[in-house]
Design a protein around this motif. Structure first.
Motif, short mmCIF file in Angstrom:
data_model
loop_
_atom_site.label_atom_id
_atom_site.label_comp_id
_atom_site.label_asym_id
_atom_site.label_seq_id
_atom_site.Cartn_x
_atom_site.Cartn_y
_atom_site.Cartn_z
N GLU A 59 3.12 3.40 -11.70
CA GLU A 59 2.94 4.66 -11.17
C GLU A 59 2.21 4.76 -9.74
O GLU A 59 2.26 5.95 -8.79
CB GLU A 59 2.37 5.67 -12.19
N MET A 60 1.70 3.87 -9.61
CA MET A 60 0.52 3.84 -8.01
C MET A 60 1.67 3.62 -7.00
O MET A 60 2.83 2.88 -6.91
CB MET A 60 -0.11 2.52 -7.95
N SER A 61 1.50 4.60 -5.92
CA SER A 61 2.28 4.48 -4.58
C SER A 61 1.89 3.16 -3.96
O SER A 61 0.79 2.55 -4.18
CB SER A 61 1.51 5.66 -3.83
N GLU A 62 3.22 2.60 -3.28
CA GLU A 62 2.96 1.22 -2.97
C GLU A 62 2.14 1.24 -1.66
O GLU A 62 1.53 0.35 -1.11
CB GLU A 62 4.56 1.06 -2.16
N GLY A 63 1.75 2.44 -0.96
CA GLY A 63 0.96 2.33 0.21
C GLY A 63 -0.45 2.37 -0.12
O GLY A 63 -1.33 2.21 0.82
N LEU A 64 -0.76 2.55 -1.41
CA LEU A 64 -2.22 2.14 -1.79
C LEU A 64 -2.68 0.80 -1.55
O LEU A 64 -2.18 0.04 -1.99
CB LEU A 64 -2.52 3.04 -3.10
N PRO A 65 -4.12 0.81 -1.37
CA PRO A 65 -4.75 -0.70 -1.14
C PRO A 65 -4.64 -1.16 -2.54
O PRO A 65 -5.11 -0.57 -3.58
CB PRO A 65 -6.01 -0.53 -0.25
#
Length: 81
Positions: A59-65
């Protein structure tokens, strides 16, 4: 089960049996749902969702580190339950 009401400030309180607390994973600060119907009151422990780390990661956005090697890190809690 018979309980005795006690006065605490301007309210009346009763204790929650230890077996109910343990059975439902409750502790100080836990919230419970009270259902009132006439002279009857029932207490219900809400069902807590069980998360799996893999599902949360999806579910994490791809842009997050991300931390390098994250996927290889060992489990440290209950995330595999």
């Amino acid at each position: 089960m018979l309980q005795t009401l006690r006065k605490a400030g301007g309210s009346l309180v009763m204790t929650v049996p230890k077996v109910f607390v343990e059975q439902n994973g409750l502790g100080e600060g836990s919230q419970v749902e009270l259902h009132l119907q006439g002279k009857k009151m029932t207490v219900e422990a809400p069902i807590r969702p069980h998360y799996k780390l893999a599902d949360l990661m999806e579910e994490m956005s791809e842009g997050l580190p991300r931390v390098d090697g994250w996927e290889e890190m060992p489990s440290v809690g209950l995330e595999n339950d």
